[in-house]
Design a protein around this motif. Sequence first.
Motif, PDB file in Angstrom:
ATOM      1  N   ALA A 343       0.839  -1.194   0.000  1.00 18.29           N
ATOM      2  CA  ALA A 343       0.000   0.000   0.000  1.00 18.29           C
ATOM      3  C   ALA A 343       0.877   1.248   0.000  1.00 18.29           C
ATOM      4  CB  ALA A 343      -0.904  -0.003   1.231  1.00 18.29           C
ATOM      5  N   PRO A 345       2.524   4.326   1.367  1.00 22.73           N
ATOM      6  CA  PRO A 345       2.779   4.816   2.724  1.00 22.73           C
ATOM      7  C   PRO A 345       2.064   6.147   2.955  1.00 22.73           C
ATOM      8  CG  PRO A 345       4.824   4.151   1.643  1.00 22.73           C
ATOM      9  CD  PRO A 345       3.770   4.159   0.598  1.00 22.73           C
ATOM     10  N   THR A 346       1.458   6.298   4.101  1.00 19.66           N
ATOM     11  CA  THR A 346       0.706   7.522   4.386  1.00 19.66           C
ATOM     12  C   THR A 346       1.612   8.735   4.403  1.00 19.66           C
ATOM     13  OG1 THR A 346      -0.877   6.238   5.687  1.00 19.66           O
ATOM     14  CG2 THR A 346      -0.853   8.629   6.016  1.00 19.66           C
ATOM     15  N   VAL A 347       2.752   8.631   5.119  1.00 25.87           N
ATOM     16  CA  VAL A 347       3.682   9.761   5.205  1.00 25.87           C
ATOM     17  C   VAL A 347       4.751   9.573   4.134  1.00 25.87           C
ATOM     18  CG1 VAL A 347       5.182  11.125   6.701  1.00 25.87           C
ATOM     19  CG2 VAL A 347       3.235   9.902   7.678  1.00 25.87           C
ATOM     20  N   SER A 348       4.430   9.978   2.930  1.00 19.92           N
ATOM     21  CA  SER A 348       5.335   9.896   1.786  1.00 19.92           C
ATOM     22  C   SER A 348       4.823  10.868   0.737  1.00 19.92           C
ATOM     23  CB  SER A 348       5.377   8.474   1.216  1.00 19.92           C
ATOM     24  OG  SER A 348       4.112   8.139   0.665  1.00 19.92           O
ATOM     25  N   GLU A 350       3.899  10.088  -2.285  1.00 22.51           N
ATOM     26  CA  GLU A 350       2.716   9.488  -2.888  1.00 22.51           C
ATOM     27  C   GLU A 350       1.486   9.711  -2.020  1.00 22.51           C
ATOM     28  OE1 GLU A 350       5.702   7.989  -2.380  1.00 22.51           O
ATOM     29  OE2 GLU A 350       5.877   6.175  -3.604  1.00 22.51           O
ATOM     30  N   GLY A 351       1.652   9.506  -0.705  1.00 23.94           N
ATOM     31  CA  GLY A 351       0.539   9.732   0.213  1.00 23.94           C
ATOM     32  C   GLY A 351       0.080  11.173   0.213  1.00 23.94           C
ATOM     33  N   ALA A 352       1.041  12.106   0.098  1.00 25.14           N
ATOM     34  CA  ALA A 352       0.688  13.526   0.052  1.00 25.14           C
ATOM     35  C   ALA A 352      -0.118  13.843  -1.199  1.00 25.14           C
ATOM     36  CB  ALA A 352       1.950  14.379   0.102  1.00 25.14           C
ATOM     37  N   VAL A 354      -2.082  11.742  -2.852  1.00 24.21           N
ATOM     38  CA  VAL A 354      -3.427  11.188  -2.682  1.00 24.21           C
ATOM     39  C   VAL A 354      -4.269  12.118  -1.809  1.00 24.21           C
ATOM     40  CG1 VAL A 354      -4.758   9.290  -1.699  1.00 24.21           C
ATOM     41  CG2 VAL A 354      -2.707   8.802  -3.029  1.00 24.21           C
ATOM     42  N   LEU A 355      -3.691  12.592  -0.705  1.00 28.49           N
ATOM     43  CA  LEU A 355      -4.410  13.525   0.166  1.00 28.49           C
ATOM     44  C   LEU A 355      -4.748  14.806  -0.585  1.00 28.49           C
ATOM     45  CD1 LEU A 355      -5.522  14.410   2.888  1.00 28.49           C
ATOM     46  CD2 LEU A 355      -3.189  15.099   3.544  1.00 28.49           C
ATOM     47  N   ARG A 416       8.582   5.809   2.258  1.00 27.78           N
ATOM     48  CA  ARG A 416       8.231   6.172   3.626  1.00 27.78           C
ATOM     49  C   ARG A 416       9.205   7.200   4.194  1.00 27.78           C
ATOM     50  NH1 ARG A 416       4.837   3.410   6.648  1.00 27.78           N
ATOM     51  NH2 ARG A 416       5.041   1.607   5.250  1.00 27.78           N
TER      52      ARG A 416
END
Length: 652
Positions: A343, A345-348, A350-352, A354-355, A416
């Motif tokens: 998946a 990573p939330t703090v990355s 890519e995660g930024a 998506v947010l 990450r």
Amino acid sequence: MTLGYLGAGTLLAGLALGGFSALLSFWAGWKENEVFVRVGRRAFYAATAMTALAAVLLEVGLLTHDFALAYVAAHTDLATPIALVAAGFYGGQEGSLLYWTLILGVLGSASLLASARLGTRLSAYAAGVLATILGFFLLVLTLVAGPFDLLPVAPPDGLGLNPVLRDGGMLIHPPVVLAGFASFAIPFSFAAAALLAGRVDAAWISHTRRFVLLAWSLQTTGLLLGMWWAYHVLGWGGYWGWDPVENVALMPWLATTAYLHSSQVQERRGRLKAWNFGLVILAFLLVIFGTFVVRSGIVPSVHTFAVSAIGPWFLAFLFASLVFSAALLIFRTDQFTSTHSAAIPTVSREGAFVLQNLLLIGVVVVVLWGTVLPLASGMVGLQRVVGAPYYERAAGPLLVALIALLAVGPLLPWRRAGRPVLRALRWPAGAAVLALGVMLAVGVRSIPALIALPLGAAAATTTVTEYGRALLRKPHTWQRLGQLVAGKRRRYGAYLAHLGLAVVVVGIGASHFWQQERDVTLAPGGQATVAGYTLTYEGSSQRRLSDHTELFAAMKLGDRTLEPSRAIYAGLGGQALTHVAITTTPVADVYVVLAGTGADGSASFHVFVNPLVTWIWAGGAIIILGVVLGNAGARAAAPELVRRREPATVPV
């Protein structure tokens, strides 16, 4: 009359060529026949040439004052300056549609020139989708909104442009924003073609990157020019009123902003494929929806055209495009699965991204609901209209989160994040704390201001920090910095655009939170002070110009003379237009509107003091500069492609 017949004939020829191009391109893509693919593209080029010829003929009719053409008589007159006569080309319903079609054809032709390297099927389907869109516009121009319709008797003079349009802004804002709207069709066509061809890799993204940036840059420039024009012409002291037409121009820009960032994830990591297709399609659908709103006149706005028969055509086209796009996305759902099993990573980074996508889509939903509410509520018998407070409360928190993400996102790694990121965050965090402390010290107590402006300072600091890191790398020379930036122009161009956006945020925040206004009535020699600026009224007089009469007042601000006025156009039924007087100081604009005059020589004024408005225009210039520096001269990456060569045969 000759121009009318020639113009109508060229549009009809363009429609026939566009329809032929669409049908042949789809068939050639299905059969993978390279010869017919080339024929389909050439038919598209020919349709564009016919559209260009029609545009030239209409412009000739305008410049020669051929009032036998209904469009020329409705939008120009003999007293209009020649530059505005030429601008009448896109000043009305029919002409603006022809201009849109011309831009679509020219940019579509440019995008098809190098499309062969994408493969036979994808390039053919792209030509087919583009030709279908072009054909729709030509069909509307031919059947519903003909710019070459003739009057039974040619009048000696025309009606002239609307007084609001008799301004220098007419020469720059409409053509840019209309070109931006037309440009969104290019990435949509290639995204739809990729789905039709079963090619969900990043090849179409690489091919259309510059066209997406062109569309985004044109829309950015168009929005800023529209804000500037409204600020200088409408006389209400602001630049953005959440008007429905402003909203429909903003929404595609928001969706494309999300796409420009998330497309990097697919190019680098092979993720977010569905997001990218969805965002490009959403931007195009929002453009068609916006065109429906503007052209139908069903939503009240100072920008919309009158109610006409063109609305149902665009509504039907919007519905067809929506069904077509949804079917493609559903049909290719199984191909959107990422090759990465883990998946995001939330703090990355890519995660930024998506947010960021979620936040921007949230803003689009808020703005869309506020725009359609009058229409939706009117259908049940009780029309409701929302104002600025709704948008500020509903979209404000989302926009604040986006500003915070602008400060943090560029510092995050692709995978990450670890402790180095926390060390990097100390600079933007320190800038935010410093800005917050200064604002509290000078007495600012507005919670939104205390949140938004420090975050804007943090976002600007992040960008400056990234450039600082490049400068501090050995050897410590400006030449080294130039080489580094040139080698990673996309990254540092994006940082410069981020800096421009942070400047815009500060300008909007300061002018919104600390605007001061006052209504005053002064006799000659009287003075008024607003936010520390003292204005002295010297008197009023009247002057006669070529097409209107102008009542103006003279006001002194230090050694400067301001002349707010009201223009009255007798030839247009006595319509009146406010001419605002603005003077810019290093920290604020002094904005004076003449409300009226009395029989005793007194005059009433509405005076605004708007802090840091110039930061908005300067920040916009920095954004465009960042886009240009980040992409000028850069070569597009070659698409991922394995071509199959077959001998082509042509039936005898």
